[in-house]
Design a protein around this motif. Sequence first.
Motif, PDB file in Angstrom:
ATOM      1  N   THR A 174       0.833  -1.204   0.000  1.00 38.18           N
ATOM      2  CA  THR A 174       0.000   0.000   0.000  1.00 38.18           C
ATOM      3  C   THR A 174       0.865   1.249   0.000  1.00 38.18           C
ATOM      4  O   THR A 174       0.586   2.224  -0.717  1.00 38.18           O
ATOM      5  CB  THR A 174      -0.937  -0.005   1.220  1.00 38.18           C
ATOM      6  OG1 THR A 174      -1.746  -1.180   1.199  1.00 38.18           O
ATOM      7  CG2 THR A 174      -1.831   1.218   1.225  1.00 38.18           C
TER       8      THR A 174
ATOM      9  N   GLY B   5      -5.741   3.923   1.617  1.00 37.82           N
ATOM     10  CA  GLY B   5      -6.083   2.517   1.470  1.00 37.82           C
ATOM     11  C   GLY B   5      -5.662   1.654   2.638  1.00 37.82           C
ATOM     12  O   GLY B   5      -5.929   0.440   2.641  1.00 37.82           O
ATOM     13  N   TRP B   6      -4.989   2.252   3.637  1.00 36.65           N
ATOM     14  CA  TRP B   6      -4.548   1.480   4.806  1.00 36.65           C
ATOM     15  C   TRP B   6      -5.217   2.012   6.068  1.00 36.65           C
ATOM     16  O   TRP B   6      -5.307   3.214   6.259  1.00 36.65           O
ATOM     17  CB  TRP B   6      -3.035   1.566   4.964  1.00 36.65           C
ATOM     18  CG  TRP B   6      -2.536   0.716   6.099  1.00 36.65           C
ATOM     19  CD1 TRP B   6      -2.184   1.132   7.354  1.00 36.65           C
ATOM     20  CD2 TRP B   6      -2.355  -0.698   6.083  1.00 36.65           C
ATOM     21  NE1 TRP B   6      -1.794   0.064   8.123  1.00 36.65           N
ATOM     22  CE2 TRP B   6      -1.895  -1.077   7.375  1.00 36.65           C
ATOM     23  CE3 TRP B   6      -2.540  -1.688   5.122  1.00 36.65           C
ATOM     24  CZ2 TRP B   6      -1.621  -2.401   7.702  1.00 36.65           C
ATOM     25  CZ3 TRP B   6      -2.263  -3.005   5.446  1.00 36.65           C
ATOM     26  CH2 TRP B   6      -1.804  -3.351   6.722  1.00 36.65           C
TER      27      TRP B   6
END
Length: 255
Positions: free
Chosen positions: A22, A85-86
């Motif tokens: 990521t 996205g994390w």
Amino acid sequence: MPRRFRKSSATVPPGYFAWEATGLRWLGEAGGDAVVPVLDVGPTHLELPYLAEGPPSVRAAEDLGRALARIHGAGADAFGAPPAGWDGDGWLGPLSEPLPLRLGSWPAWGVFAAEARVLPLARTGRERGVFGPEQVAVLERLARTLAAGTHDTDDPPARLHGDLWAGNVLWTPAGAVVVDPAAHGGHREADLAMLAVFGAPSLPRLLAAYDEVAPLASGWRERVLLHQVHPLLVHAVLFGGSYVPRAVDAAAHYA
């Protein structure tokens, strides 16, 4: 089929390779060819293109400086923010013993550095017997100074590689490529200071090229050691030895 490099381990914390992937993708959005692309990722592995090694060159160092300026300038949601996205915390350190890396959202760099970087490592070092009471007191004093905003600048949250020591820059015939990030939102001077911990090739030219694209704030040279406190603390906790007084002395300089 192009050659691949497979990084694997069955003992890393769950999600470790997804975290790294990521981060690489987030950095690559702005860094392009200066960031190694992700080919595949799974619970126990990460696959990247195999990169042939080449000699470091001044031109490659300058190109990397410009690329870092673009990456940092792409920004982050906050100091301490994870890559897009994390969710949750990340990790920093060698594959054999990654340390937790606290992530979240802080309103200013100083309070982030105090609460998410200095104090957690002071506690870990104390628990492991690396830091004695007097050394912990120095680190706690630095944390208070940081949290007060004494060393803050006007720089907004940057998109950081987060583990940019010289060994995480690969020199290839096509140029320099960064690998193995601990990507998060932070102070852009942190990446540049970390390049100096063990000495990156042609670092003065890299910094000059960076400064041409994104001029550094006044006094940045005096803050290099400040931004090295965190990586030095990581090394002290993991490896002990001379890193312990080196980290504590650096902290005392700004406490």
